[in-house]
Enzyme design. Structure first.
Site, PDB file in Angstrom:
ATOM      1  N   LEU A   8      36.891  34.140  43.715  1.00 18.49           N
ATOM      2  CA  LEU A   8      37.262  33.612  42.481  1.00 18.49           C
ATOM      3  C   LEU A   8      37.328  34.736  41.263  1.00 18.49           C
ATOM      4  CD1 LEU A   8      36.242  30.777  40.506  1.00 18.49           C
ATOM      5  CD2 LEU A   8      35.884  32.651  39.518  1.00 18.49           C
ATOM      6  N   ASN A  57      38.096  35.398  37.141  1.00 17.47           N
ATOM      7  CA  ASN A  57      38.156  34.979  36.064  1.00 17.47           C
ATOM      8  C   ASN A  57      38.602  35.928  34.755  1.00 17.47           C
ATOM      9  OD1 ASN A  57      35.170  34.932  36.606  1.00 17.47           O
ATOM     10  ND2 ASN A  57      34.836  34.534  34.560  1.00 17.47           N
ATOM     11  N   ASP A  58      37.837  36.333  34.058  1.00 18.03           N
ATOM     12  CA  ASP A  58      38.360  37.237  32.708  1.00 18.03           C
ATOM     13  C   ASP A  58      39.073  38.456  33.234  1.00 18.03           C
ATOM     14  OD1 ASP A  58      36.693  35.067  31.957  1.00 18.03           O
ATOM     15  OD2 ASP A  58      35.441  36.336  30.757  1.00 18.03           O
ATOM     16  N   ARG A 117      27.007  38.094  24.877  1.00 10.97           N
ATOM     17  CA  ARG A 117      27.958  38.770  25.972  1.00 10.97           C
ATOM     18  C   ARG A 117      29.311  39.206  25.645  1.00 10.97           C
ATOM     19  NH1 ARG A 117      26.836  33.513  28.380  1.00 10.97           N
ATOM     20  NH2 ARG A 117      28.427  32.078  28.130  1.00 10.97           N
ATOM     21  N   ASP A 118      29.885  39.944  26.410  1.00 15.56           N
ATOM     22  CA  ASP A 118      31.258  40.288  26.550  1.00 15.56           C
ATOM     23  C   ASP A 118      31.724  41.324  25.167  1.00 15.56           C
ATOM     24  OD1 ASP A 118      31.288  38.082  28.058  1.00 15.56           O
ATOM     25  OD2 ASP A 118      32.275  36.582  26.625  1.00 15.56           O
TER      26      ASP A 118
HETATM   27  C1  FRU Z   1      34.249  33.826  30.132  1.00 14.75           C
HETATM   28  C2  FRU Z   1      32.850  34.089  30.513  1.00 14.75           C
HETATM   29  C3  FRU Z   1      32.252  35.179  30.009  1.00 14.75           C
HETATM   30  C4  FRU Z   1      31.413  35.973  30.635  1.00 14.75           C
HETATM   31  C5  FRU Z   1      32.237  35.778  32.046  1.00 14.75           C
HETATM   32  C6  FRU Z   1      31.235  35.551  33.238  1.00 14.75           C
HETATM   33  O1  FRU Z   1      35.075  33.184  31.179  1.00 14.75           O
HETATM   34  O2  FRU Z   1      32.109  33.095  30.782  1.00 14.75           O
HETATM   35  O3  FRU Z   1      31.578  34.660  28.744  1.00 14.75           O
HETATM   36  O4  FRU Z   1      31.200  37.071  30.635  1.00 14.75           O
HETATM   37  O5  FRU Z   1      33.143  34.502  31.877  1.00 14.75           O
HETATM   38  O6  FRU Z   1      32.202  35.854  34.680  1.00 14.75           O
END
Ligand code: FRU
Length: 493
Positions: free
Chosen positions: A44, A46-47, A168-169
């Protein structure tokens, strides 16, 4: 030492013999793997993370769990490109093996510092199924491409007082001589916020406070902040969770908001001139931006969504990124257009024109293509285009003049999914003149840019093999022209 364990907290280094090859094999013949959208070969994604044009090359990192189409131990996967559209798969960039990132290398952004690319990310820490904390960490990429984690990680240990473990992030930017780090956060009262750290050397960070974003949206968590200057304004993008649907907006599970205004980071204030949902759905989250080689502001987003089961889950892979999009503010409007570089992938052109009353097929044998349609509605009050169309299936884009609304409906598929959040998305639109639609279709995704990127829909669909028709339709008379290109592969499957 933090040793909360679940099977999903396993790194790629712990893969069994032949395990990764078997995962790869499982979806090798999928009819849904995009040909020019960045996607994982298995597992998978994601970001998008750490986006940069650095030393003559584009770097895209992304959140990746290798072992299944589910959220687990997140790695930073890596692809790079010389032209923003032809991507080379690179070895995984960050494998979370250290105690300070014991449950994943979560999202973050990059910035060039003294000729090196600083990759900031969140070390996710879990102490139980719910209990958690977070560290902010740094990895440094040299010009050679070699990546090492900073020896004094974490650069920010734990989360500040007054906030939960959800901090985070990191997005780091420089203003005057100071570096600032924005972090998505959750307050102890379970509302979303942005916190700010500052640093003079991009290594040693101190907590500055919470950013006051004058916006009447709350939610329970704000993720993935981004900040940049664009066409004389300051722009702040974030991904709030827990925003209730209202009118045409916020119907996705989680949403993305862009706010245009001005930032006074010293005073911790972002004054908002206007804000809006960035993309009308269905599958769009956690975007990040960066400057390309021409100084244009580009965006990639995760073309996916949490909480929703996708048909490719059974094939052991999930999601892709959007195509790169160029951002601009023109006449007070926030616009997203396909990156000009996409033209490098164009193959064969067909174009034509017609007048439709009822239905007309614009012949199509391709599953990946670029299509521009220009509608001149005469007496029609309802018109549009069907994509991925066959007898049984179709994605329907409809313009309705009376209601001044545009809708996308993805219900009519055997593999329809995500219906718990609705099969239709919509947006108000001025339909007094002609309508221009620019679409990128890539096997299981359509990105639809309307009227120069004023309204954008990012939509995954999982059509049957023969559902690839394009039909224009109208309840009155509509004249239309179309230009269609086949697309070359931009990334290996
Ligand atoms: C957003 C998120 C972020 C986190 C990441 C984890 O989609 O939840 O906040 O860092 O995905 O995969």
């Amino acid at each position: 030492m933090n040793r909360y364990r679940e099977p999903k907290y396993r790194t790629i280094l712990e893969a069994g013999k032949g395990e990764l090859e078997a995962l790869r094999e499982k979806s090798l013949h999928s009819i849904w793997k995009p040909r020019f959208h960045i996607h994982p070969q298995f597992g998978l994604m994601n970001d998008p993370n750490g986006l940069a044009f650095y030393k003559g090359e584009y770097h895209v990192f992304y959140q990746w769990y290798p072992f299944d189409a589910m959220h687990g131990m997140k790695h930073w996967a890596h692809v790079k490109s010389k032209d923003l559209v032809n991507w080379e798969r690179m070895p995984v960039a960050l494998v979370p093996i250290e105690d300070y990132e014991s449950h994943g290398a979560y999202s973050g952004a990059s910035i060039e510092v003294d000729g090196k690319l600083y990759l900031y990310y969140t070390g996710n820490l879990k102490y139980g199924p719910v209990e958690r904390s977070a560290n902010q960490c740094l990895a440094i990429m040299e010009e050679s491409g070699h990546i090492t984690k900073y020896e004094h990680n974490p650069v920010v240990a734990g989360t500040p007082k007054g906030y939960t473990g959800h901090v985070r992030d990191p997005k780091v930017f420089r203003k005057d001589d100071t570096y600032y780090m924005l972090l998505g956060a959750q307050r102890e009262d379970l509302t979303g916020a942005i916190v700010v750290y500052e640093s003079s050397d991009a290594l040693n960070w101190t907590f500055k406070g919470e950013l006051d974003v004058a916006i009447d949206l709350q939610g329970y968590m704000w993720e993935c902040p981004d900040y940049f200057e664009l066409d004389g304004k300051d722009v702040f993008i974030f991904s709030p969770q827990g925003i209730a649907p209202s009118g045409h907006s916020y119907h996705n599970v989680y949403n993305v908001v862009v706010a245009v205004g001005s930032l006074n980071v010293k005073q911790l204030q972002f004054e908002v001139e206007f804000y809006q949902e960035l993309d009308k759905g269905f599958d769009f989250y956690a975007p990040q931006t960066f400057e390309d080689e021409n100084g244009k502001r580009m965006l990639f987003a995760w073309a996916g969504s949490g909480e929703v089961a996708y048909p490719t889950d059974q094939e052991g892979w999930a999601h892709c990124l959007s195509i790169p999009r160029e951002l601009s503010i023109e006449n007070g409007k926030f616009l997203q257009k396909p990156a000009k570089q996409m033209a490098l992938l164009r193959g064969q052109l067909i174009s034509g024109q017609g007048e439709v009353q009822g239905y007309e097929a614009v012949a199509n044998e391709d599953t990946s293509y670029e299509l521009e349609l220009h509608f001149k509605p005469a007496d029609a009050t309802k018109f549009g285009v069907e994509l991925f169309a066959s007898e049984e299936e179709r994605l329907v884009l409809t313009f309705e003049k009376d209601a001044q609304v545009v809708t996308v409906n993805r219900e009519q598929f055997e593999n329809a999914f995500g219906g718990e959040y609705g099969f239709v998305r919509s947006e108000a639109i001025n339909l007094s003149g002609d309508v221009k639609v620019h679409i990128f279709v890539d096997r299981s995704i359509a990105e639809i840019f309307i009227n120069n990127g004023e309204v954008v829909f990012t939509t995954r669909v999982f059509p049957k093999e023969d559902s690839k028709g394009i039909n224009v339709f109208s309840n009155g008379t509509v004249a239309y022209t179309f230009t269609k290109y086949t697309m070359k592969d931009g990334i290996s499957i």
